[in-house]
Design a protein around this motif. Structure first.
Motif, PDB file in Angstrom:
ATOM      1  N   ASP A 172      88.212  24.419  31.588  1.00 58.05           N
ATOM      2  CA  ASP A 172      87.007  22.801  31.858  1.00 58.05           C
ATOM      3  C   ASP A 172      87.901  22.553  33.080  1.00 58.05           C
ATOM      4  O   ASP A 172      88.706  21.052  34.098  1.00 58.05           O
ATOM      5  N   MET A 173      87.159  23.465  33.971  1.00 58.22           N
ATOM      6  CA  MET A 173      88.247  22.829  35.401  1.00 58.22           C
ATOM      7  C   MET A 173      87.145  21.619  36.266  1.00 58.22           C
ATOM      8  O   MET A 173      85.736  21.636  36.241  1.00 58.22           O
ATOM      9  N   PRO A 174      87.072  20.523  36.653  1.00 54.05           N
ATOM     10  CA  PRO A 174      86.748  19.687  37.773  1.00 54.05           C
ATOM     11  C   PRO A 174      85.247  19.940  38.809  1.00 54.05           C
ATOM     12  O   PRO A 174      86.012  20.873  39.035  1.00 54.05           O
ATOM     13  N   ALA A 175      84.280  19.371  38.549  1.00 50.59           N
ATOM     14  CA  ALA A 175      83.420  20.799  39.760  1.00 50.59           C
ATOM     15  C   ALA A 175      82.102  19.022  40.248  1.00 50.59           C
ATOM     16  O   ALA A 175      81.906  18.212  39.203  1.00 50.59           O
ATOM     17  N   ILE A 176      81.912  19.450  41.281  1.00 54.05           N
ATOM     18  CA  ILE A 176      81.322  18.653  41.903  1.00 54.05           C
ATOM     19  C   ILE A 176      79.931  18.493  42.525  1.00 54.05           C
ATOM     20  O   ILE A 176      79.797  20.418  43.346  1.00 54.05           O
ATOM     21  N   GLY A 177      78.398  18.701  43.094  1.00 52.03           N
ATOM     22  CA  GLY A 177      77.922  19.291  43.841  1.00 52.03           C
ATOM     23  C   GLY A 177      76.665  18.410  44.414  1.00 52.03           C
ATOM     24  O   GLY A 177      76.841  17.111  43.937  1.00 52.03           O
ATOM     25  N   PRO A 178      75.433  18.629  44.980  1.00 50.95           N
ATOM     26  CA  PRO A 178      75.026  17.840  45.718  1.00 50.95           C
ATOM     27  C   PRO A 178      74.660  16.811  44.392  1.00 50.95           C
ATOM     28  O   PRO A 178      74.170  15.640  45.037  1.00 50.95           O
ATOM     29  N   ARG A 179      74.555  16.600  44.053  1.00 52.83           N
ATOM     30  CA  ARG A 179      73.868  15.813  42.567  1.00 52.83           C
ATOM     31  C   ARG A 179      74.836  15.130  42.537  1.00 52.83           C
ATOM     32  O   ARG A 179      74.110  13.290  42.417  1.00 52.83           O
ATOM     33  N   THR A 180      76.386  15.038  42.670  1.00 55.67           N
ATOM     34  CA  THR A 180      77.066  14.199  42.508  1.00 55.67           C
ATOM     35  C   THR A 180      76.981  13.073  44.010  1.00 55.67           C
ATOM     36  O   THR A 180      77.195  12.334  43.301  1.00 55.67           O
ATOM     37  N   VAL A 181      76.489  14.102  44.454  1.00 54.97           N
ATOM     38  CA  VAL A 181      76.737  13.094  45.927  1.00 54.97           C
ATOM     39  C   VAL A 181      75.896  11.798  45.597  1.00 54.97           C
ATOM     40  O   VAL A 181      75.497  11.098  46.407  1.00 54.97           O
ATOM     41  N   ARG A 182      73.978  12.084  45.200  1.00 46.61           N
ATOM     42  CA  ARG A 182      73.224  11.171  45.088  1.00 46.61           C
ATOM     43  C   ARG A 182      72.636  10.793  43.780  1.00 46.61           C
ATOM     44  O   ARG A 182      73.265   9.253  44.487  1.00 46.61           O
ATOM     45  N   GLU A 183      74.156  10.454  43.208  1.00 49.25           N
ATOM     46  CA  GLU A 183      74.163   9.440  41.999  1.00 49.25           C
ATOM     47  C   GLU A 183      75.123   8.874  42.998  1.00 49.25           C
ATOM     48  O   GLU A 183      75.042   6.971  42.369  1.00 49.25           O
ATOM     49  N   ALA A 184      76.346   9.000  42.811  1.00 51.47           N
ATOM     50  CA  ALA A 184      77.199   8.376  43.915  1.00 51.47           C
ATOM     51  C   ALA A 184      76.578   7.407  44.884  1.00 51.47           C
ATOM     52  O   ALA A 184      76.872   6.656  44.920  1.00 51.47           O
ATOM     53  N   ALA A 185      75.586   7.765  45.600  1.00 53.26           N
ATOM     54  CA  ALA A 185      75.058   7.071  46.432  1.00 53.26           C
ATOM     55  C   ALA A 185      73.548   6.174  45.929  1.00 53.26           C
ATOM     56  O   ALA A 185      73.546   5.086  46.719  1.00 53.26           O
ATOM     57  N   ARG A 186      73.321   6.432  44.846  1.00 55.85           N
ATOM     58  CA  ARG A 186      72.468   5.554  44.138  1.00 55.85           C
ATOM     59  C   ARG A 186      73.169   4.485  43.736  1.00 55.85           C
ATOM     60  O   ARG A 186      72.952   3.723  43.505  1.00 55.85           O
ATOM     61  N   ALA A 187      74.778   4.852  43.106  1.00 54.55           N
ATOM     62  CA  ALA A 187      75.478   3.754  42.621  1.00 54.55           C
ATOM     63  C   ALA A 187      75.901   3.250  43.467  1.00 54.55           C
ATOM     64  O   ALA A 187      76.954   2.187  42.736  1.00 54.55           O
TER      65      ALA A 187
END
Length: 298
Positions: A238-253
């Motif tokens: 259960d290692m945390p992970a981020i990627g491009p989608r995370t960045v897009r959603e953070a910008a949208r928020a």
């Protein structure tokens, strides 16, 4: 066949078995293993894996079909097994429920009742008791792990740094409750804590909350996504992970940036993720976690 007899057949020369759930991590891990000349087999959980991985999979199985899972592993004789990608919590609970047919039912119920982390550890226990070595994606592809030196073109403001500190304190305190791996904080105000819905949907909640009457956001409102491993978390499953989608959603928020735990978080498509954060005006930094010691994840 007993675990002892299975171990005796010499799995060191076998492939890596990837038990794959949803998200981009499973396919990226498979690509890494193939690029580096490591033999691997993919056991894809139906209803979870991406279309690309479904086509690549060596076998497909229902998450609850414990008999078929164990039969495949017995055929492949893997040198290591990796549980990679997300599955909904009821699935893993049911998986362990199926295993209760083979072991003490009350013990399995106790594991399930303790939360997601304990359920995942129960899955590891199941595999290890059958003689399989369970490894994490970070052990198979260490290049995906975020170094403390990772940073993009944008830097956090003093207010953002304050938000990061508050977020880390929050996540460290919540570790004992097995709630989630992420929070969104603006200065000292906690906007959201990750629950079973996952990071992307948490970001969606904040985005919806910040929309104007007509559905448009007038400007970036600030705040930071902090994502980090929990205290004592088993990083193999259960290692945390981020990627491009995370960045897009953070910008949208409307957030200012993202802070992730150094040495205990995976960044998928790291170059692409950093470039996207730069383009969207978000900072992306790695921070050391005060609760991560030499024994965590072991």
């Amino acid at each position: 066949m007993s675990p002892d007899s299975a171990q005796g057949r010499g799995r060191n020369a076998g492939p890596v078995a990837i038990l794959a759930g949803s998200g981009q991590l499973p396919i990226q891990l498979v690509h890494h293993l193939e690029r580096t000349g490591q033999d691997c087999r993919v056991l894809a959980f139906r209803g979870f894996v991406s279309a690309e991985l479904r086509r690549r999979a060596d076998a497909k199985v229902d998450l609850l079909d414990l008999k078929s899972i164990m039969q495949r592993l017995e055929e492949w004789q893997p040198r290591a097994v990796a549980l990679v990608g997300a599955v909904r919590r009821p699935g893993f609970s049911a998986l362990l429920g199926a295993y209760s047919l083979l072991r003490n039912r009350q013990e399995v119920r106790d594991v399930i009742a303790r939360g997601d982390d304990q359920v995942l550890r129960g899955a590891v226990m199941l595999l290890e008791e059958r003689g399989y070595k369970v490894v994490g994606a970070h052990e198979l592809a260490p290049g995906l792990v975020v170094p403390v030196s990772m940073t993009g073109a944008h830097a956090p403001s003093p207010e953002d740094q304050q938000a990061v500190a508050v977020g880390l304190d929050l996540l460290g305190s919540l570790s004992a409750f097995d709630i989630g791996q992420a929070a969104i904080v603006a200065r000292e105000h906690v906007l959201a804590v990750e629950g079973p819905e996952g990071t992307d949907r948490m970001l969606g909640r904040v985005s919806a909350m910040r929309q104007s009457l007509f559905g448009f956001r007038k400007h970036k409102e600030g705040g930071v996504l902090i994502k980090a491993a929990k205290r004592g978390q088993d990083l193999r499953v259960d290692m945390p992970a981020i990627g491009p989608r995370t960045v897009r959603e953070a910008a949208r928020a409307g957030l200012s940036g993202i802070a992730v735990g150094a040495g205990s978080t995976l960044v998928l498509d790291q170059d692409k993720t950093l470039a996207l954060a730069d383009r969207l005006g978000l900072f992306l930094i790695a921070v050391e976690l005060p609760w991560m010691d030499r024994t965590d994840g072991e």
